[in-house]
Design a protein around this motif. Structure first.
Motif, PDB file in Angstrom:
ATOM      1  N   LYS A   4       0.850  -1.205   0.000  1.00  0.00           N
ATOM      2  CA  LYS A   4       0.000   0.000   0.000  1.00  0.00           C
ATOM      3  C   LYS A   4       0.881   1.249   0.000  1.00  0.00           C
ATOM      4  O   LYS A   4       1.665   1.458   0.932  1.00  0.00           O
ATOM      5  N   ILE A   5       0.734   2.038  -1.042  1.00  0.00           N
ATOM      6  CA  ILE A   5       1.607   3.201  -1.246  1.00  0.00           C
ATOM      7  C   ILE A   5       0.784   4.473  -1.185  1.00  0.00           C
ATOM      8  O   ILE A   5      -0.233   4.607  -1.873  1.00  0.00           O
ATOM      9  N   ARG A   6       1.236   5.400  -0.354  1.00  0.00           N
ATOM     10  CA  ARG A   6       0.565   6.706  -0.257  1.00  0.00           C
ATOM     11  C   ARG A   6       1.548   7.797  -0.661  1.00  0.00           C
ATOM     12  O   ARG A   6       2.723   7.758  -0.285  1.00  0.00           O
ATOM     13  N   VAL A   7       1.040   8.732  -1.425  1.00  0.00           N
ATOM     14  CA  VAL A   7       1.865   9.862  -1.862  1.00  0.00           C
ATOM     15  C   VAL A   7       1.151  11.158  -1.485  1.00  0.00           C
ATOM     16  O   VAL A   7      -0.018  11.355  -1.824  1.00  0.00           O
ATOM     17  N   ASP A   8       1.857  12.006  -0.756  1.00  0.00           N
ATOM     18  CA  ASP A   8       1.314  13.325  -0.426  1.00  0.00           C
ATOM     19  C   ASP A   8       1.500  14.200  -1.668  1.00  0.00           C
ATOM     20  O   ASP A   8       2.481  14.936  -1.785  1.00  0.00           O
ATOM     21  N   VAL A   9       0.564  14.056  -2.594  1.00  0.00           N
ATOM     22  CA  VAL A   9       0.748  14.663  -3.925  1.00  0.00           C
ATOM     23  C   VAL A   9       0.829  16.194  -3.872  1.00  0.00           C
ATOM     24  O   VAL A   9       1.436  16.805  -4.749  1.00  0.00           O
ATOM     25  N   LYS A  10       0.256  16.793  -2.841  1.00  0.00           N
ATOM     26  CA  LYS A  10       0.317  18.260  -2.724  1.00  0.00           C
ATOM     27  C   LYS A  10       1.759  18.731  -2.514  1.00  0.00           C
ATOM     28  O   LYS A  10       2.116  19.846  -2.864  1.00  0.00           O
ATOM     29  N   CYS A  11       2.578  17.859  -1.944  1.00  0.00           N
ATOM     30  CA  CYS A  11       3.963  18.229  -1.639  1.00  0.00           C
ATOM     31  C   CYS A  11       4.957  17.694  -2.664  1.00  0.00           C
ATOM     32  O   CYS A  11       6.163  17.905  -2.530  1.00  0.00           O
ATOM     33  N   CYS A  12       4.475  16.978  -3.664  1.00  0.00           N
ATOM     34  CA  CYS A  12       5.361  16.485  -4.731  1.00  0.00           C
ATOM     35  C   CYS A  12       5.851  17.687  -5.537  1.00  0.00           C
ATOM     36  O   CYS A  12       5.066  18.544  -5.934  1.00  0.00           O
TER      37      CYS A  12
END
Ligand code: SF4
Length: 69
Positions: A4-12
């Motif tokens: 399970k992978i989560r990415v804080d896309v707002k901070c990418c």
């Protein structure tokens, strides 16, 4: 089991390093940003997923049951 992978896309910030080292796990948009906040991949891709997580200079990728070191 899945990874399970989560990415804080707002901070990418679009380094594209995650996809460079783990192209089967991380997808980027046309501008090089990771825009997938959550995904699950097969257990066989765990090592690649971890490599991508550790390659992210912004530390915006987390994987359940794995630390970022
Ligand atoms: S390495 Fe990190 S900051 Fe760069 S595109 Fe991937 S998730 Fe975004």
């Amino acid at each position: 089991m899945t990874v399970k992978i989560r990415v804080d896309v707002k901070c990418c910030v679009g380094h594209a390093r995650c996809a460079a080292v783990a192209p089967e796990v991380y997808e980027l948009d046309d501008n090089g940003f990771n825009t997938t906040p959550y995904k699950e991949v097969d257990e066989s891709l765990r090592k690649q997923a971890i490599r991508g997580m550790r390659a992210c200079p912004e530390k915006v990728i987390t994987i359940d049951d794995e630390d970022g070191r």
